[in-house]
Every structure is written in C-alpha cells, then in structure tokens.
Design an enzyme around this catalytic site. Structure first.
Site, PDB file in Angstrom:
ATOM      1  N   LYS A  84      51.012  23.837  43.074  1.00 25.85           N
ATOM      2  CA  LYS A  84      51.591  25.176  42.927  1.00 25.85           C
ATOM      3  C   LYS A  84      52.472  25.294  41.689  1.00 25.85           C
ATOM      4  O   LYS A  84      53.474  26.012  41.681  1.00 25.85           O
ATOM      5  CB  LYS A  84      52.371  25.595  44.182  1.00 25.85           C
ATOM      6  CG  LYS A  84      51.626  25.408  45.490  1.00 25.85           C
ATOM      7  CD  LYS A  84      50.195  25.933  45.440  1.00 25.85           C
ATOM      8  CE  LYS A  84      50.107  27.425  45.186  1.00 25.85           C
ATOM      9  NZ  LYS A  84      48.697  27.879  44.988  1.00 25.85           N
ATOM     10  N   ARG A 129      47.788  34.220  43.994  1.00 22.14           N
ATOM     11  CA  ARG A 129      48.708  35.094  44.718  1.00 22.14           C
ATOM     12  C   ARG A 129      49.626  35.828  43.757  1.00 22.14           C
ATOM     13  O   ARG A 129      49.623  37.039  43.655  1.00 22.14           O
ATOM     14  CB  ARG A 129      49.544  34.294  45.731  1.00 22.14           C
ATOM     15  CG  ARG A 129      50.425  35.182  46.614  1.00 22.14           C
ATOM     16  CD  ARG A 129      51.400  34.368  47.445  1.00 22.14           C
ATOM     17  NE  ARG A 129      52.432  33.726  46.649  1.00 22.14           N
ATOM     18  CZ  ARG A 129      53.571  34.326  46.277  1.00 22.14           C
ATOM     19  NH1 ARG A 129      53.804  35.573  46.619  1.00 22.14           N
ATOM     20  NH2 ARG A 129      54.472  33.676  45.558  1.00 22.14           N
ATOM     21  N   HIS A 177      46.854  15.767  41.058  1.00 24.93           N
ATOM     22  CA  HIS A 177      48.190  16.072  41.571  1.00 24.93           C
ATOM     23  C   HIS A 177      48.994  14.786  41.754  1.00 24.93           C
ATOM     24  O   HIS A 177      50.131  14.823  42.237  1.00 24.93           O
ATOM     25  CB  HIS A 177      48.102  16.774  42.930  1.00 24.93           C
ATOM     26  CG  HIS A 177      47.768  18.237  42.846  1.00 24.93           C
ATOM     27  ND1 HIS A 177      48.225  19.050  41.837  1.00 24.93           N
ATOM     28  CD2 HIS A 177      47.032  19.039  43.681  1.00 24.93           C
ATOM     29  CE1 HIS A 177      47.787  20.293  42.038  1.00 24.93           C
ATOM     30  NE2 HIS A 177      47.069  20.307  43.139  1.00 24.93           N
ATOM     31  N   THR A 187      48.423  25.094  38.161  1.00 28.59           N
ATOM     32  CA  THR A 187      47.251  24.237  37.952  1.00 28.59           C
ATOM     33  C   THR A 187      46.027  25.034  37.521  1.00 28.59           C
ATOM     34  O   THR A 187      45.327  24.658  36.563  1.00 28.59           O
ATOM     35  CB  THR A 187      46.924  23.458  39.246  1.00 28.59           C
ATOM     36  OG1 THR A 187      48.106  22.842  39.742  1.00 28.59           O
ATOM     37  CG2 THR A 187      45.864  22.407  38.985  1.00 28.59           C
ATOM     38  N   THR A 188      45.748  26.122  38.220  1.00 27.80           N
ATOM     39  CA  THR A 188      44.548  26.912  37.923  1.00 27.80           C
ATOM     40  C   THR A 188      44.612  27.498  36.515  1.00 27.80           C
ATOM     41  O   THR A 188      43.619  27.499  35.781  1.00 27.80           O
ATOM     42  CB  THR A 188      44.385  28.030  38.961  1.00 27.80           C
ATOM     43  OG1 THR A 188      44.368  27.463  40.277  1.00 27.80           O
ATOM     44  CG2 THR A 188      43.091  28.795  38.741  1.00 27.80           C
ATOM     45  N   TRP A 189      45.779  27.975  36.139  1.00 27.13           N
ATOM     46  CA  TRP A 189      45.971  28.531  34.792  1.00 27.13           C
ATOM     47  C   TRP A 189      45.776  27.452  33.731  1.00 27.13           C
ATOM     48  O   TRP A 189      45.082  27.671  32.727  1.00 27.13           O
ATOM     49  CB  TRP A 189      47.373  29.126  34.695  1.00 27.13           C
ATOM     50  CG  TRP A 189      47.679  29.846  33.422  1.00 27.13           C
ATOM     51  CD1 TRP A 189      46.808  30.539  32.633  1.00 27.13           C
ATOM     52  CD2 TRP A 189      48.966  29.953  32.791  1.00 27.13           C
ATOM     53  NE1 TRP A 189      47.469  31.078  31.558  1.00 27.13           N
ATOM     54  CE2 TRP A 189      48.784  30.739  31.631  1.00 27.13           C
ATOM     55  CE3 TRP A 189      50.232  29.489  33.114  1.00 27.13           C
ATOM     56  CZ2 TRP A 189      49.849  31.056  30.780  1.00 27.13           C
ATOM     57  CZ3 TRP A 189      51.287  29.807  32.272  1.00 27.13           C
ATOM     58  CH2 TRP A 189      51.095  30.580  31.124  1.00 27.13           C
ATOM     59  N   ARG A 247      57.093  23.320  37.000  1.00 25.39           N
ATOM     60  CA  ARG A 247      57.516  24.689  37.287  1.00 25.39           C
ATOM     61  C   ARG A 247      58.877  24.669  37.984  1.00 25.39           C
ATOM     62  O   ARG A 247      59.243  23.668  38.608  1.00 25.39           O
ATOM     63  CB  ARG A 247      56.473  25.378  38.168  1.00 25.39           C
ATOM     64  CG  ARG A 247      56.658  26.877  38.347  1.00 25.39           C
ATOM     65  CD  ARG A 247      55.549  27.438  39.217  1.00 25.39           C
ATOM     66  NE  ARG A 247      55.620  28.896  39.332  1.00 25.39           N
ATOM     67  CZ  ARG A 247      54.831  29.619  40.118  1.00 25.39           C
ATOM     68  NH1 ARG A 247      53.909  29.018  40.863  1.00 25.39           N
ATOM     69  NH2 ARG A 247      54.966  30.933  40.172  1.00 25.39           N
TER      70      ARG A 247
END
Length: 326
Positions: A71, A292, A136, A74-76, A158
C-alpha cells in the site's frame, strides 16, 4: 500446477517444507494467524512462498527489482517503470499500449507471489530481458543473489499514516470473510504487527543500503513523487539506464508517461475498473481494489489527532539517528 485445497489453506503438503514454519512465533488478530519469519510478519503460506523464492529464484544481472511495503504506491510504480523501460517498444502515446489492456499488477510480476510452492518460479524464467519484477520483501529477506549480481532496486516508501489507512480499507475490501475495525488495525500497526511489517524495519533496511549503494538502490518517497511526478519520472529513467533524450523531452514524452500512468487515468480504464485476478494464491481480488485513492494525507479523514501523534512519535523513535524522515 493445480493447487489443492489443503495447499491453499495450510501450505505445501510436504512435511519437511512446512516444519520450519510450524515452529515460528505465531500471533492471532488478522484474517489468519501470522508467523514471525526472519523478523518479518507473514501468513504461513507467504512464509513458505518466501522460503521457495529465497532458495530457487534465479536473478539476472540486469533485473530491475521494484520494492515496496504494501500500500505504498506499488501499482503506480509498476506502471511507471514498465512504461519507461519499454517505451522504445511500446509508444507511450499509442492506442495499443499494454497499460490500456492489461493491469499493471500483471505486467510486472512479484517474485514471491502467487505462492511459489504452487506457482513455480519458472514462470519468471520465460520473461524477456530486462525483467522488471516486484517484491514486498524487506531487504534482508530478498534472495541474496539479487545483491550479489548487482541488480538495481527501486524502493518506494509512503507516509505511514496513509499506509495504515490504505491497508485497513484494502484488507476489509478483499477479505470478504474478515473484518477488522480501524482502532484494532491502528494498534497492530503501531506494534509493528502487520503483513510484511514492521514498516519501520522495512523502510530502514532499504534506506541504509541506499546510502551504501546509491547507484544500485534508488530510494523514493511517494509524497515527493506525487508533488513533482515529471522530476521523478526523469530520475527513474536515469537510474534505470534509459534516460530521456532531448528530442523526447521536447516532444513531451515525459509528460505523456506521467499522464498515462496517472492514478485517474489508470483507474478509469476498463481493465482496471472491472474483473478480478488471483495474484496471491488463495483468493481472487477485484482489479479495482488496487485503485481506491492516491490522495496524500487521506489519513486525516480517518485518524484522530491523538492516533496521528502516537504513530508519528513511534516512527520518529524507530528512525532516530538514521537520517530517514517519512
């Protein structure tokens, strides 16, 4: 290889493989008991998978490893790295760019997921060079050959309060058989009891090594990237040894990378807003669960001032004398 119900629920059936995990410190509270594996909290299945990855993953010297605590964007980061590295093959502005039809999580696979005692690591062997892979895992748990071969690592961290809130939302969304309230999530997080945690140990491992090997490990902060994505896209390209040419910069390619990989653009794509995939090994996850909110400071809508001060104090204490500020 087809996975059996026994493997999904309890890990591999081979008693020798699971013996070590069964003796690890165990704690309840999340959707299933976690075990403390080499200083890191994991599910038993994840611990078994990490054991396989540590002994059987075969890195290549030119592998690119994207490392994050869960969170943390990661996707970005996957979308950005894939687009930057492969832009000579896939025109960033083309109508058939892979990001338009494939989820970023599928374009850049994890080393330790889906569970590697079910899904063989040979799946990674067929990928063309240079491979972009994700993990991760804390630095200390990475397969040792990644460091030995000098593989480049990009680490994205983050702000911990935003990580906490994002984790809470995510777990309650993807685990239909599980619900945990924010207060309990907060207490666990403050104790370091969270998947792949403690978060401070995770960040410190990569931070300290990035000070020793700045040419091999690039340490990035999510909030800084959100504030100035163009600067950081250029930085990523330089570090990944595919810098933008003057012609590309003049043509607006950097800005197009930022636009293509932006949260709002990725979230709006049908491939990311519908459907599901089994990317862990024990449950399908909706593609939209990865999109999200990318909001910096989202924690302010969920945490009390007292909770925020408590977590801030813990993080400052855990990071003292390191030079790292989250």
């Amino acid at each position: 290889m087809a996975q059996t119900q026994q493997e999904i629920e309890h890990g591999p059936s081979d008693e020798g493989e699971s013996q070590v995990v069964s003796t690890l410190p165990t704690r309840e509270g999340w959707w299933k008991p976690f075990v403390l594996f080499q200083g890191c909290w994991l599910t038993p299945q994840a611990a078994e998978s990490v054991k396989v990855a540590q002994t059987k993953f075969q890195p290549r010297p030119d592998d690119i490893i994207l490392a994050t605590y869960p969170k943390c964007g990661t996707t970005w980061l996957k979308a950005l790295a894939f687009t930057i590295v492969h832009r000579s093959r896939y025109d960033v502005a083309s109508d058939d760019h892979p990001l338009l039809t494939r989820h970023p999580q599928d374009l850049v696979p994890f080393i330790e997921m889906p569970y590697r005692y079910i899904h063989p690591l040979e799946e990674l062997e067929v990928l063309p060079t240079p491979r972009i892979l994700t993990t991760h895992l804390p630095l200390a748990l990475q397969p040792s050959a990644i460091s030995t071969l000098g593989c480049r690592v990009v680490y994205l961290c983050r702000e911990p309060k935003d990580v906490l809130v994002s984790t809470w939302h995510y777990m309650n969304k993807v685990r239909e058989d599980f619900h945990i309230d924010l207060e309990m999530t907060f207490e666990f997080f403050c104790e370091g009891f969270s998947i792949f945690g403690p978060i401070w140990e995770h960040c410190l491992g990569y931070w300290k090594q990035s000070m020793v090997e700045p040419d091999r490990i690039l340490f990035l902060k999510y909030n800084d990237m959100m504030a100035d994505p163009i600067k950081h896209v250029k930085m990523l390209a330089e570090f990944l040894q595919v810098p933008f040419s003057e012609e590309e910069e003049s043509a607006g390619v950097v800005e197009e990378v930022v636009r293509l990989c932006s949260f709002n653009n990725l979230k709006s794509l049908p491939v990311n807003s519908s459907g599901a995939g089994d990317r862990i090994g024990d449950l399908p996850m909706e593609n939209s669960a990865f999109f999200r909110s990318a909001k910096v400071g989202d924690w302010r809508d969920h945490l009390t001032e007292e909770m925020a001060k408590k977590l801030d104090s813990i993080i400052v204490d855990k990071l003292k004398n390191s030079g790292l500020v989250l």
